[in-house]
Design a protein around this motif. Structure first.
Motif, PDB file in Angstrom:
ATOM      1  N   THR A 269       0.284  -1.264  -0.025  1.00 22.80           N
ATOM      2  CA  THR A 269       0.125  -0.363  -0.002  1.00 22.80           C
ATOM      3  C   THR A 269       1.320   0.778   0.453  1.00 22.80           C
ATOM      4  O   THR A 269       2.376   1.014   0.377  1.00 22.80           O
ATOM      5  N   LEU A 270       0.331   2.271  -0.311  1.00 26.69           N
ATOM      6  CA  LEU A 270       1.144   3.180  -0.218  1.00 26.69           C
ATOM      7  C   LEU A 270       1.318   3.895   1.108  1.00 26.69           C
ATOM      8  O   LEU A 270       2.799   4.337   0.772  1.00 26.69           O
ATOM      9  N   LEU A 271       0.909   3.765   1.954  1.00 26.35           N
ATOM     10  CA  LEU A 271       1.632   4.073   3.215  1.00 26.35           C
ATOM     11  C   LEU A 271       2.451   3.101   3.562  1.00 26.35           C
ATOM     12  O   LEU A 271       3.261   3.576   3.829  1.00 26.35           O
ATOM     13  N   GLU A 272       2.973   1.751   3.347  1.00 28.40           N
ATOM     14  CA  GLU A 272       4.093   1.303   3.168  1.00 28.40           C
ATOM     15  C   GLU A 272       4.692   0.829   2.721  1.00 28.40           C
ATOM     16  O   GLU A 272       5.951   1.259   3.076  1.00 28.40           O
ATOM     17  N   ARG A 274       5.696   4.154   2.084  1.00 24.87           N
ATOM     18  CA  ARG A 274       5.964   5.675   2.791  1.00 24.87           C
ATOM     19  C   ARG A 274       7.056   4.875   4.132  1.00 24.87           C
ATOM     20  O   ARG A 274       7.901   5.217   3.937  1.00 24.87           O
ATOM     21  N   ASN A 275       6.490   4.062   4.559  1.00 21.57           N
ATOM     22  CA  ASN A 275       6.980   3.499   5.623  1.00 21.57           C
ATOM     23  C   ASN A 275       8.617   2.642   5.230  1.00 21.57           C
ATOM     24  O   ASN A 275       9.782   3.669   6.170  1.00 21.57           O
ATOM     25  N   ASN A 287       3.703  11.169  -3.940  1.00 22.57           N
ATOM     26  CA  ASN A 287       2.855  10.652  -4.298  1.00 22.57           C
ATOM     27  C   ASN A 287       3.486   9.196  -5.598  1.00 22.57           C
ATOM     28  O   ASN A 287       4.410   9.659  -5.732  1.00 22.57           O
TER      29      ASN A 287
END
Length: 350
Positions: A269-272, A274-275, A287
């Motif tokens: 996911t985008l959150l994963e 980014r992390n 993005n």
């Protein structure tokens, strides 16, 4: 008229006019044969012409940096071929200027020169009686002789080599090999054969028995397709330069350049994403700006490019220690994998 004479007579009138056939320069044949490994003739021609223009002889190729060689090869794929070709040139330069191995047994000692490539060079350039056996040979002789043996087995390959050696023209082995290549590429093709134009159809087992599409027999165990997920970090510093590094590991695209990368065995996911980027590089990702799916042998790569914000800090410099910065103006000096080239073109950077 025997088999080889029919083949050679057909070739004289119907051969493909290819740039590397204009003379028997072993360097030209060498380059073309390396390029033709895993690549169609139509795609090879342009790359061949550009490569010879840039590196007109072995000496020029040996003097070049690997980066230059890969840049001219960029887009042709299977980059290990270019690395091996460059290695061959450098090895010959170590021996003496003008030296070129003339025997099949000597040629196949070098990386990237297998039985087919070695035989093609030795027969075409130095008239050695050795068959350059590739897929065209197996297909044509399986059909002509009615051989139902599995062509992937070692025993069958030995049988083919023995039979072809008996049938090939001993005075013109290079012409014979090229004739079989052209006949297999233009008439005796895997599909949509053109048997009525074939010079040997009268004696062909498959033509007489209606078994054209049943041969050759090729039992291959299909390898599973591996899926890989690449997340590239497109990041500029305050000087409007971005970070790249060379790929050294024994993997796809060795020797090419790339952006900082996060690789995963599954979709993130985008959150994963980014992390992971923050954890590995201490960089804030914004993005996703570009996506591409890229298929190579037994692999599918799902690639995404992320626009990231550069925050000056000692931590970031440490995390990007293996990378170096280049400006937009110098990007054309570096060879990149096709997906990165597509990204750069899409963003009008090149």
């Amino acid at each position: 008229m025997d088999f080889s004479k029919k083949i050679i007579n057909w070739y004289k009138n119907n051969h493909r006019k290819l740039p590397w056939r204009e003379n028997k320069n072993p360097y030209y044949i060498l380059v073309s044969e390396f390029m033709l490994q895993q690549t169609k003739v139509s795609q090879t021609i342009k790359y061949y012409s550009d490569f010879i223009k840039k590196f007109p002889n072995l000496e020029k190729l040996a003097q070049a940096e690997e980066k230059e060689v890969l840049k001219v090869w960029e887009g042709l794929g299977y980059y290990k071929r270019a690395i091996n070709l460059h290695y061959f040139a450098k090895k010959l330069r170590e021996k003496s200027i003008g030296f070129f191995p003339k025997k099949y047994k000597d040629l196949i000692q070098y990386k990237g020169i297998g039985p087919y490539t070695g035989a093609a060079i030795a027969s075409i350039c130095f008239n050695e009686v050795v068959p350059a056996i590739d897929g065209n040979f197996y297909r044509l002789f399986s059909r002509y002789l009615g051989i139902y043996n599995n062509i992937t087995s070692i025993l069958t390959k030995k049988i083919f080599r023995t039979l072809i050696l008996k049938m090939m023209d001993k005075k013109n082995p290079g012409v014979f090999n090229q004739a079989i290549m052209d006949l297999g590429s233009t008439l005796c093709t895997p599909k949509k054969v053109k048997c009525f134009l074939c010079p040997i159809k009268i004696d062909c087992f498959s033509f007489k028995n209606g078994t054209i599409y049943k041969l050759p027999v090729k039992n291959i165990i299909k390898k599973s397709i591996k899926k890989r997920f690449f997340y590239y970090i497109f990041i500029c510093n305050n000087s409007n330069k971005f970070f790249i590094k060379k790929r050294f590991n024994k993997d796809i695209w060795k020797g090419l350049y790339e952006f900082p990368l996060i690789e995963s065995e599954k979709v993130l996911t985008l959150l994963e994403i980014r992390n992971k980027i923050w954890k590995k590089y201490k960089i804030f990702s914004k993005n996703i700006i570009y996506k591409v799916k890229h298929q190579i042998t037994n692999q599918i790569l799902f690639i995404q490019f992320l626009n990231c914000k550069m925050i000056q800090s000692i931590q970031i410099k440490k995390s990007l220690n293996n990378f170096f910065c280049i400006s937009y103006k110098k990007i054309c000096n570096y060879p990149f994998p096709n997906p990165i080239i597509l990204f750069l073109k899409n963003k009008k950077i090149i």
